[in-house]
Enzyme design. Structure first.
Site, PDB file in Angstrom:
ATOM      1  N   SER A  54       0.860  -1.180   0.000  1.00 51.44           N
ATOM      2  CA  SER A  54       0.000   0.000   0.000  1.00 51.44           C
ATOM      3  C   SER A  54       0.890   1.221   0.000  1.00 51.44           C
ATOM      4  CB  SER A  54      -0.881  -0.059   1.258  1.00 51.44           C
ATOM      5  OG  SER A  54      -1.889   0.909   1.199  1.00 51.44           O
ATOM      6  N   ARG A 299       0.555  -3.757  -6.896  1.00 47.83           N
ATOM      7  CA  ARG A 299      -0.755  -4.287  -6.519  1.00 47.83           C
ATOM      8  C   ARG A 299      -1.818  -3.447  -7.219  1.00 47.83           C
ATOM      9  NH1 ARG A 299      -4.490  -7.209  -5.572  1.00 47.83           N
ATOM     10  NH2 ARG A 299      -5.394  -7.742  -3.557  1.00 47.83           N
ATOM     11  N   THR A 335      -7.865   1.845   3.394  1.00 50.75           N
ATOM     12  CA  THR A 335      -7.629   1.042   4.598  1.00 50.75           C
ATOM     13  C   THR A 335      -8.684   1.321   5.660  1.00 50.75           C
ATOM     14  OG1 THR A 335      -5.273   1.094   4.114  1.00 50.75           O
ATOM     15  CG2 THR A 335      -5.909   0.427   6.327  1.00 50.75           C
ATOM     16  N   CYS A 488       2.281  -5.990 -17.156  1.00 51.01           N
ATOM     17  CA  CYS A 488       2.705  -6.815 -16.019  1.00 51.01           C
ATOM     18  C   CYS A 488       3.963  -6.199 -15.409  1.00 51.01           C
ATOM     19  CB  CYS A 488       2.994  -8.248 -16.457  1.00 51.01           C
ATOM     20  SG  CYS A 488       3.744  -9.193 -15.117  1.00 51.01           S
ATOM     21  N   CYS A 513       5.501 -13.835 -10.527  1.00 48.59           N
ATOM     22  CA  CYS A 513       4.241 -13.110 -10.298  1.00 48.59           C
ATOM     23  C   CYS A 513       4.173 -12.535  -8.879  1.00 48.59           C
ATOM     24  CB  CYS A 513       3.067 -14.054 -10.543  1.00 48.59           C
ATOM     25  SG  CYS A 513       1.492 -13.335 -10.110  1.00 48.59           S
ATOM     26  N   CYS A 516      -0.315  -9.037  -8.313  1.00 45.39           N
ATOM     27  CA  CYS A 516      -0.949  -7.718  -8.363  1.00 45.39           C
ATOM     28  C   CYS A 516      -2.347  -7.802  -8.978  1.00 45.39           C
ATOM     29  CB  CYS A 516      -0.078  -6.727  -9.118  1.00 45.39           C
ATOM     30  SG  CYS A 516      -0.079  -6.933 -10.905  1.00 45.39           S
ATOM     31  N   CYS A 519      -3.158  -8.526 -14.770  1.00 41.23           N
ATOM     32  CA  CYS A 519      -3.458  -9.270 -16.005  1.00 41.23           C
ATOM     33  C   CYS A 519      -4.901  -9.760 -16.008  1.00 41.23           C
ATOM     34  CB  CYS A 519      -2.495 -10.445 -16.171  1.00 41.23           C
ATOM     35  SG  CYS A 519      -2.344 -11.487 -14.718  1.00 41.23           S
TER      36      CYS A 519
HETATM   37  C1  LIG Z   1      -0.131   1.420  -4.443  1.00 35.43           C
HETATM   38  C2  LIG Z   1      -1.221   1.549  -3.435  1.00 35.43           C
HETATM   39  C3  LIG Z   1      -1.263   2.643  -2.598  1.00 35.43           C
HETATM   40  C4  LIG Z   1      -2.269   2.764  -1.642  1.00 35.43           C
HETATM   41  N1  LIG Z   1      -2.228   3.807  -0.774  1.00 35.43           N
HETATM   42  C5  LIG Z   1      -3.106   3.852   0.248  1.00 35.43           C
HETATM   43  C6  LIG Z   1      -2.978   4.842   1.258  1.00 35.43           C
HETATM   44  O1  LIG Z   1      -2.061   5.664   1.236  1.00 35.43           O
HETATM   45  N2  LIG Z   1      -3.893   4.839   2.252  1.00 35.43           N
HETATM   46  C7  LIG Z   1      -4.898   3.918   2.325  1.00 35.43           C
HETATM   47  O2  LIG Z   1      -5.714   3.969   3.257  1.00 35.43           O
HETATM   48  N3  LIG Z   1      -5.046   2.982   1.361  1.00 35.43           N
HETATM   49  C8  LIG Z   1      -4.164   2.910   0.346  1.00 35.43           C
HETATM   50  N4  LIG Z   1      -4.275   1.923  -0.590  1.00 35.43           N
HETATM   51  C9  LIG Z   1      -5.417   0.995  -0.519  1.00 35.43           C
HETATM   52  C10 LIG Z   1      -5.258  -0.023   0.602  1.00 35.43           C
HETATM   53  O3  LIG Z   1      -4.018  -0.656   0.521  1.00 35.43           O
HETATM   54  C11 LIG Z   1      -6.387  -1.030   0.491  1.00 35.43           C
HETATM   55  O4  LIG Z   1      -7.605  -0.338   0.465  1.00 35.43           O
HETATM   56  C12 LIG Z   1      -6.390  -2.024   1.637  1.00 35.43           C
HETATM   57  O5  LIG Z   1      -5.184  -2.723   1.690  1.00 35.43           O
HETATM   58  C13 LIG Z   1      -7.561  -2.989   1.487  1.00 35.43           C
HETATM   59  O6  LIG Z   1      -7.559  -3.911   2.524  1.00 35.43           O
HETATM   60  P1  LIG Z   1      -8.180  -5.358   2.312  1.00 35.43           P
HETATM   61  O7  LIG Z   1      -8.086  -6.054   3.621  1.00 35.43           O
HETATM   62  O8  LIG Z   1      -9.496  -5.251   1.686  1.00 35.43           O
HETATM   63  O9  LIG Z   1      -7.259  -6.080   1.231  1.00 35.43           O
HETATM   64  P2  LIG Z   1      -5.688  -6.343   1.169  1.00 35.43           P
HETATM   65  O10 LIG Z   1      -4.940  -5.359   1.961  1.00 35.43           O
HETATM   66  O11 LIG Z   1      -5.351  -6.505  -0.256  1.00 35.43           O
HETATM   67  O12 LIG Z   1      -5.529  -7.756   1.891  1.00 35.43           O
HETATM   68  C14 LIG Z   1      -6.048  -8.930   1.355  1.00 35.43           C
HETATM   69  C15 LIG Z   1      -5.283 -10.105   1.942  1.00 35.43           C
HETATM   70  O13 LIG Z   1      -5.951 -11.314   1.580  1.00 35.43           O
HETATM   71  C16 LIG Z   1      -5.019 -12.262   1.136  1.00 35.43           C
HETATM   72  N5  LIG Z   1      -5.722 -13.164   0.209  1.00 35.43           N
HETATM   73  C17 LIG Z   1      -6.294 -12.820  -0.973  1.00 35.43           C
HETATM   74  N6  LIG Z   1      -6.892 -13.892  -1.532  1.00 35.43           N
HETATM   75  C18 LIG Z   1      -6.701 -14.918  -0.687  1.00 35.43           C
HETATM   76  C19 LIG Z   1      -7.090 -16.298  -0.726  1.00 35.43           C
HETATM   77  N7  LIG Z   1      -7.831 -16.789  -1.723  1.00 35.43           N
HETATM   78  N8  LIG Z   1      -6.706 -17.102   0.306  1.00 35.43           N
HETATM   79  C20 LIG Z   1      -5.973 -16.598   1.338  1.00 35.43           C
HETATM   80  N9  LIG Z   1      -5.578 -15.301   1.416  1.00 35.43           N
HETATM   81  C21 LIG Z   1      -5.948 -14.476   0.424  1.00 35.43           C
HETATM   82  C22 LIG Z   1      -3.934 -11.425   0.474  1.00 35.43           C
HETATM   83  O14 LIG Z   1      -2.712 -12.131   0.403  1.00 35.43           O
HETATM   84  C23 LIG Z   1      -3.865 -10.214   1.402  1.00 35.43           C
HETATM   85  O15 LIG Z   1      -2.963 -10.416   2.463  1.00 35.43           O
HETATM   86  C24 LIG Z   1      -3.280   1.773  -1.557  1.00 35.43           C
HETATM   87  C25 LIG Z   1      -3.255   0.665  -2.401  1.00 35.43           C
HETATM   88  C26 LIG Z   1      -2.223   0.535  -3.324  1.00 35.43           C
HETATM   89  C27 LIG Z   1      -2.176  -0.685  -4.196  1.00 35.43           C
HETATM   90  S1  SF4 Z   2      -0.830 -10.832 -11.306  1.00 39.41           S
HETATM   91 FE1  SF4 Z   2      -0.530 -10.828 -13.514  1.00 39.41          FE
HETATM   92  S2  SF4 Z   2       0.184  -8.754 -14.003  1.00 39.41           S
HETATM   93 FE2  SF4 Z   2       0.447  -9.050 -11.764  1.00 39.41          FE
HETATM   94  S3  SF4 Z   2       2.535  -9.794 -11.505  1.00 39.41           S
HETATM   95 FE3  SF4 Z   2       1.227 -11.606 -11.659  1.00 39.41          FE
HETATM   96  S4  SF4 Z   2       1.272 -12.111 -13.838  1.00 39.41           S
HETATM   97 FE4  SF4 Z   2       2.004 -10.004 -13.676  1.00 39.41          FE
END
Ligand SMILES: Cc1cc2nc3c(=O)[nH]c(=O)nc-3n(C[C@H](O)[C@H](O)[C@H](O)COP(=O)(O)OP(=O)(O)OC[C@H]3O[C@@H](n4cnc5c(N)ncnc54)[C@H](O)[C@@H]3O)c2cc1C
Ligand code: SF4
Length: 544
Positions: A54, A299, A335, A488, A513, A516, A519
């Site tokens: 994040s 991601r 978050t 990717c 991979c 993220c 794809c």
């Molecule tokens: C580049 C970037 C910058 C960001 N900046 C901010 C910011 O500054 N402030 C902010 O508040 N938000 C920010 N966000 C958004 C924030 O990160 C997300 O909104 C937050 O992480 C969502 O939480 P979540 O629990 O829904 O999912 P996630 O944090 O994605 O957690 C999901 C978890 O589930 C696990 N999982 C997924 N599928 C499975 C499965 N089938 N079996 C077992 N485990 C699984 C994953 O491995 C992961 O650990 C940002 C996001 C990105 C990508």
């Molecule tokens: S999820 Fe898809 S786009 Fe992301 S790293 Fe893996 S292969 Fe590449």
């Protein structure tokens, strides 16, 4: 071979902020009521936090509600935001702009979300939540009425050929009265639930962006802990949505990243290369010079907002966090909303437990959410992101109008289109000439992926599956010049050819991979389907 089964009251899929908040809230409520409650959480990363990437600036509103004494409990919120800067970049210049009100971070903290999740995991375990990292939920379990009744973890030790190896271990059934899906953006099982229960019917398509991030140790003289810096403009053209973030943490570190809306139209565009190019801009290059890049990852994040929120419940469970899509785009924060949705789901489920029949649909979760600050917050900003579909200038003007004149109450709602339909044919789009990495502030994909600590068991079935193996060449290469090679961020997809340049075919380097999910989102014919690899595989982010 029969699968072993374990029974719980609630199973949670995913150890991000939403899943962990749901787990904590359930156990808090059980403790207050003096009753036993079996809560299990599984996480596909090798540990909680290993797959979390994040920005991140945390708005602590939900944390204040969930764990009011978080300071005494040592939550890793060490860097309060002290300054916000919002810049417009031209190729060689930088113009400071007024910070949009949604991006005012007064009262917020610059954090590592991975470390914050590790801490939430400790809080959850202290309350008695059973956390199993290294286990991916690979299958949704349904009872005889068609209701969700848990998940199964994937089999381990299946070879590339689909046959069991010496390491074979059958997956486990985790059965539950309620199952909470907290998989994060573009959840793989969630996608199957959308179809099975028509959860997206009547909603706008979800739209996404890819965020690519690095962590740097920088020269202590250049460190400005608490500064949150954002930019729009160069290197992207004004018809592509995106921008940068650069956050100064304590300990002479900066988190720098670049976000590109996946509705971009030019198939020659490479989000990875745009990010590398951004770091060479005179306004930021100096921050990195003399420093060392220590981590890399990527991601997807959702951008659809209010009008893309699916139906949240179904018989036997519900969706929380980014797998449903609660990110507030103008704030770039998901978050606090992910946590709030997890807590709200927990409250709705706990309230119903006593009289709960098998296959209960926790419908009061959606009602409670609609009465909460989260719903109002997302409703208010719903028209801002879609305005950028007409370019940066229209988007900024629309955002200003919507924020200052209508105050989020405009009598219309703008709509979204799916990201995979946005690409123009390669022949109709300008080629982009990306500079070679300089090895000082900009780098190539291979050295970047190395820093993500990504690892997958080599001998396992591909987790990047193709519905039709002919499409990458007959359609994607022919029309779009194989855009998967560029979108990717981990160099997984390569078009390889014979020595004479003939016989093009897609090579999938699945081991690289970083999960993220880009794809799965951007493939123009939706031919690539991401499924969970063996648990524990994927990136090992230290403190992203
Ligand atoms: C580049 C970037 C910058 C960001 N900046 C901010 C910011 O500054 N402030 C902010 O508040 N938000 C920010 N966000 C958004 C924030 O990160 C997300 O909104 C937050 O992480 C969502 O939480 P979540 O629990 O829904 O999912 P996630 O944090 O994605 O957690 C999901 C978890 O589930 C696990 N999982 C997924 N599928 C499975 C499965 N089938 N079996 C077992 N485990 C699984 C994953 O491995 C992961 O650990 C940002 C996001 C990105 C990508
Ligand atoms: S999820 Fe898809 S786009 Fe992301 S790293 Fe893996 S292969 Fe590449």
């Amino acid at each position: 071979m029969e699968r072993e089964a374990m029974e719980f009251d609630v199973v949670i899929v995913g150890g991000g902020p939403s899943g962990l908040s749901a787990a904590i809230r359930l156990k808090q409520l059980a403790a207050e009521a003096g009753r036993d409650l079996e809560v299990c959480l599984i996480e596909k990363g090798s540990e909680v936090g290993a797959h979390i990437l994040s920005g991140a600036v945390l708005e602590p509103r939900s944390l204040d509600e969930l764990i009011p004494d978080w300071q005494e409990r040592g939550a890793p919120l060490d860097t309060p935001v002290t300054a916000d800067k919002f810049m417009f970049l031209t190729e060689s210049g930088a113009i400071r702009m007024p910070t949009p009100p949604q991006m005012n971070n007064h009262g917020n903290y610059i954090i590592s979300l991975g470390n914050f999740c590790r801490w939430l995991g400790e809080q959850a375990e202290a309350l008695g939540v059973e956390i199993y990292p290294g286990f991916a939920a690979a299958e949704v379990l349904y009872d005889e009425t068609g209701a969700v009744c848990g998940v199964a973890t994937g089999d381990m030790g299946i070879g590339k050929d689909g046959e069991p190896t010496d390491m074979f271990m059958r997956g486990m059934e985790l059965r539950a009265r309620q199952t909470i899906f907290a998989e994060g953006c573009r959840g793989h099982l969630t996608k199957t639930l959308f179809d099975r229960f028509d959860l997206r019917e009547g909603k706008d398509p979800q739209t996404f962006a890819i965020g690519i991030k690095e962590l740097w140790d920088i020269d202590p003289e250049k460190s400005k802990p608490g500064t949150a810096w954002h930019s729009v403009g160069w290197p992207l053209s004004t018809d592509t949505y995106g921008g940068s973030f650069l956050y100064h943490l304590n300990g002479n570190q900066v988190a720098v990243g670049y976000v590109v809306g996946l509705d971009y139209t030019n198939p020659h565009l490479s989000p990875f290369e745009e990010f590398q190019r951004f770091k060479t801009h005179p306004a930021v290059r100096d921050v990195f010079e003399g420093g060392r890049r220590v981590a890399y990852g990527a991601r997807a994040l959702n951008e659809g907002g209010f009008q893309s929120i699916p139906k949240l419940t179904f018989p036997g469970g519900c969706l929380v966090g980014c797998t449903a899509g609660f990110l507030n785009v103008p704030k770039i924060k998901g978050t606090h909303t992910a946590m709030k949705s997890g807590m709200t789901a927990a409250e709705a489920i706990f309230e119903a437990l006593d009289d709960m029949q098998p296959g209960h649909e926790p419908a009061s979760y959606a009602d409670r959410l609609q009465d909460s600050w989260l719903w109002k917050e997302l409703y208010k900003v719903r028209n801002i992101r879609p305005g950028f579909a007409k370019g940066l200038w229209f988007g900024m003007a629309n955002a200003a109008l919507d924020t200052y004149l209508f105050m989020g109450r405009a009598p219309w709602t703008l709509h979204h289109h799916a990201d995979h339909i946005s690409l123009k044919p390669a022949a109709d789009a300008p080629k982009i000439d990306y500079p070679k990495p300089d090895g000082v502030v900009s780098f190539d994909r291979n050295s970047s992926v190395y820093l993500s600590g990504t690892n997958h068991e080599e001998n396992q079935p591909a987790h990047l599956t193709l519905k039709d193996p002919a499409i990458p060449v007959s359609h994607n290469l022919a029309i779009y010049d194989a855009p998967e090679q560029r979108y990717c961020p981990a160099g997984v997809y390569e078009i390889v050819r014979d020595d004479d340049g003939g016989n093009p075919r897609l090579q999938i380097n699945a081991q690289n991979c970083v999960h993220c999910k880009t794809c799965d989102i951007k493939d123009p014919s939706q031919n690539i389907v991401w499924v969970t690899p063996e648990g524990g595989g994927g990136p090992n982010y230290p403190n992203m």
